[in-house]
Design a protein around this motif. Structure first.
Motif, mmCIF file in Angstrom:
data_model
loop_
_atom_site.group_PDB
_atom_site.id
_atom_site.type_symbol
_atom_site.label_atom_id
_atom_site.label_comp_id
_atom_site.label_asym_id
_atom_site.label_seq_id
_atom_site.Cartn_x
_atom_site.Cartn_y
_atom_site.Cartn_z
ATOM 1 N N ASN A 185 0.812 -1.219 0.000
ATOM 2 C CA ASN A 185 0.000 0.000 0.000
ATOM 3 C C ASN A 185 0.849 1.274 0.000
ATOM 4 O O ASN A 185 0.520 2.255 0.654
ATOM 5 C CB ASN A 185 -0.949 -0.004 1.202
ATOM 6 C CG ASN A 185 -2.243 0.733 0.911
ATOM 7 O OD1 ASN A 185 -2.686 0.788 -0.233
ATOM 8 N ND2 ASN A 185 -2.853 1.284 1.943
ATOM 9 N N ILE A 186 1.916 1.237 -0.749
ATOM 10 C CA ILE A 186 2.790 2.410 -0.869
ATOM 11 C C ILE A 186 2.083 3.510 -1.666
ATOM 12 O O ILE A 186 1.628 3.291 -2.785
ATOM 13 C CB ILE A 186 4.109 2.040 -1.587
ATOM 14 C CG1 ILE A 186 4.995 1.201 -0.667
ATOM 15 C CG2 ILE A 186 4.837 3.285 -2.059
ATOM 16 C CD1 ILE A 186 5.774 1.990 0.337
ATOM 17 N N ASP A 187 1.983 4.682 -1.077
ATOM 18 C CA ASP A 187 1.450 5.863 -1.761
ATOM 19 C C ASP A 187 2.515 6.951 -1.685
ATOM 20 O O ASP A 187 2.689 7.602 -0.651
ATOM 21 C CB ASP A 187 0.156 6.334 -1.098
ATOM 22 C CG ASP A 187 -0.504 7.484 -1.873
ATOM 23 O OD1 ASP A 187 0.134 8.028 -2.798
ATOM 24 O OD2 ASP A 187 -1.653 7.826 -1.542
ATOM 25 N N ARG A 188 3.220 7.123 -2.773
ATOM 26 C CA ARG A 188 4.358 8.048 -2.778
ATOM 27 C C ARG A 188 3.930 9.509 -2.781
ATOM 28 O O ARG A 188 4.778 10.399 -2.740
ATOM 29 C CB ARG A 188 5.272 7.739 -3.961
ATOM 30 C CG ARG A 188 5.824 6.322 -3.905
ATOM 31 C CD ARG A 188 6.883 6.042 -4.950
ATOM 32 N NE ARG A 188 7.282 4.644 -4.921
ATOM 33 C CZ ARG A 188 8.159 4.118 -4.053
ATOM 34 N NH1 ARG A 188 8.720 4.914 -3.154
ATOM 35 N NH2 ARG A 188 8.458 2.844 -4.093
ATOM 36 N N ARG A 189 2.632 9.755 -2.816
ATOM 37 C CA ARG A 189 2.149 11.131 -2.723
ATOM 38 C C ARG A 189 2.124 11.625 -1.278
ATOM 39 O O ARG A 189 1.948 12.814 -1.024
ATOM 40 C CB ARG A 189 0.749 11.242 -3.334
ATOM 41 C CG ARG A 189 0.680 10.900 -4.818
ATOM 42 C CD ARG A 189 -0.768 10.768 -5.259
ATOM 43 N NE ARG A 189 -1.452 9.711 -4.532
ATOM 44 C CZ ARG A 189 -2.743 9.400 -4.705
ATOM 45 N NH1 ARG A 189 -3.474 10.093 -5.570
ATOM 46 N NH2 ARG A 189 -3.292 8.419 -4.016
ATOM 47 N N ASN A 191 3.784 11.365 2.914
ATOM 48 C CA ASN A 191 5.022 11.162 3.663
ATOM 49 C C ASN A 191 4.931 10.011 4.661
ATOM 50 O O ASN A 191 5.949 9.590 5.197
ATOM 51 C CB ASN A 191 5.407 12.445 4.413
ATOM 52 C CG ASN A 191 5.889 13.536 3.477
ATOM 53 O OD1 ASN A 191 6.578 13.256 2.491
ATOM 54 N ND2 ASN A 191 5.534 14.775 3.772
ATOM 55 N N MET A 192 3.703 9.494 4.885
ATOM 56 C CA MET A 192 3.544 8.457 5.894
ATOM 57 C C MET A 192 4.366 7.215 5.558
ATOM 58 O O MET A 192 4.984 6.598 6.438
ATOM 59 C CB MET A 192 2.067 8.087 6.046
ATOM 60 C CG MET A 192 1.814 6.995 7.085
ATOM 61 S SD MET A 192 2.473 7.376 8.726
ATOM 62 C CE MET A 192 1.354 8.687 9.209
ATOM 63 N N TYR A 193 4.394 6.832 4.291
ATOM 64 C CA TYR A 193 5.136 5.633 3.928
ATOM 65 C C TYR A 193 6.621 5.805 4.231
ATOM 66 O O TYR A 193 7.310 4.848 4.609
ATOM 67 C CB TYR A 193 4.903 5.267 2.455
ATOM 68 C CG TYR A 193 5.837 5.912 1.469
ATOM 69 C CD1 TYR A 193 7.015 5.291 1.088
ATOM 70 C CD2 TYR A 193 5.537 7.148 0.907
ATOM 71 C CE1 TYR A 193 7.878 5.886 0.171
ATOM 72 C CE2 TYR A 193 6.383 7.737 -0.002
ATOM 73 C CZ TYR A 193 7.557 7.110 -0.364
ATOM 74 O OH TYR A 193 8.402 7.688 -1.263
#
Length: 260
Positions: A185-189, A191-193
């Protein structure tokens, strides 16, 4: 001889069934004989890979001693990918299996058969550390732990899982190895990841995390709804490409000619 991989996390909703079915499909697409084994009584892997009208027997009957393992394995809709089917009724016999200390029952029923007949067997485990997870770890060669990238809650309990793998590898199953952590569930938009990944790097080190991460994508939800893998539903999507890359990593880390 094939390899057995368990997909384990004591937290639900981290993508264990999605990992099992899509990694299985990706490895099968490379020409390997792959068995997706459903140990979770929610039966998500079973429902995605098999037609309920052809499932005469399941893990439930195997555990009761009514059938042999070959009777509960079904060809999926994908070439080279098979499914060992489960049924919700298995939840009703778990307590009795615990009371009877039958933790090596799955080892006796599955290990030799699956290693003889399949290149990769992937066990989709329940979101806990109870009977079926322990039993899986007793027969498994390698463990993949999926974790969400977008929630610090997913880090909670991770050390418990890793400690349990280490404990079993020292006592009950010396073949057992923690393979890698898979970040889902990587979302590069956002900063949480980055926060979660950095925390994992500090605690585990990069050698224990797959180079491949799985991106967030609506294609996964669509595939789930249609009871398909993302490789089938959206073969050119970023999610499908990620699972092909993951299959390449798994193949390199545990080639089928490696006899442990």
């Amino acid at each position: 001889m094939g390899h057995i991989i368990s997909v384990v996390n004591n937290k639900g909703g981290v993508g264990k069934s999605t990992l099992t079915t899509n990694l299985g499909h990706a490895l099968a697409s490379k020409g390997y004989q792959v068995l997706a084994t459903d140990l979770d009584n929610q039966c998500n892997t079973t429902n995605k890979l098999t037609n309920r009208t052809v499932r005469a027997y399941t893990l439930y009957e195997l555990l009761l001693g009514e059938v042999t393992v070959d009777k509960i394995i079904y060809q999926s809709q994908y070439k080279n990918l098979f499914c060992l089917a489960n049924h919700p009724d298995t939840s009703g016999i778990e307590l009795k299996l615990i009371e009877d200390q039958q933790y090596f029952l799955l080892y006796k029923l599955l290990r030799d058969y699956t290693r003889d007949h399949y290149d990769y067997t992937i066990l989709d485990c329940p979101p806990n550390l109870l009977f079926f997870v322990y039993s899986a770890l007793f027969l498994t060669d390698f463990v993949i732990v999926p974790i969400l990238s977008n929630s610090t809650d997913s880090l909670e309990g991770l050390s418990t899982v890793l400690d349990k793998i280490d404990d079993i590898s020292k006592n009950e199953n010396t073949n057992l190895r923690f393979l890698r952590l898979l970040i889902n569930n990587i979302d590069r938009r956002t900063n949480m990841y980055k926060i979660v990944v950095n925390e994992l790097m500090k605690s585990l080190g990069e050698d224990y995390i797959f180079n491949t991460s799985i991106p967030t994508s609506t294609k996964f939800q669509q595939a789930e709804y249609l009871q398909k893998t993302v490789l089938n539903h959206a073969p050119t999507s970023t999610g499908a490409k990620a699972y092909r890359a993951l299959a390449n990593e798994v193949e390199a880390l545990i080639p089928i000619n490696d006899e442990n």
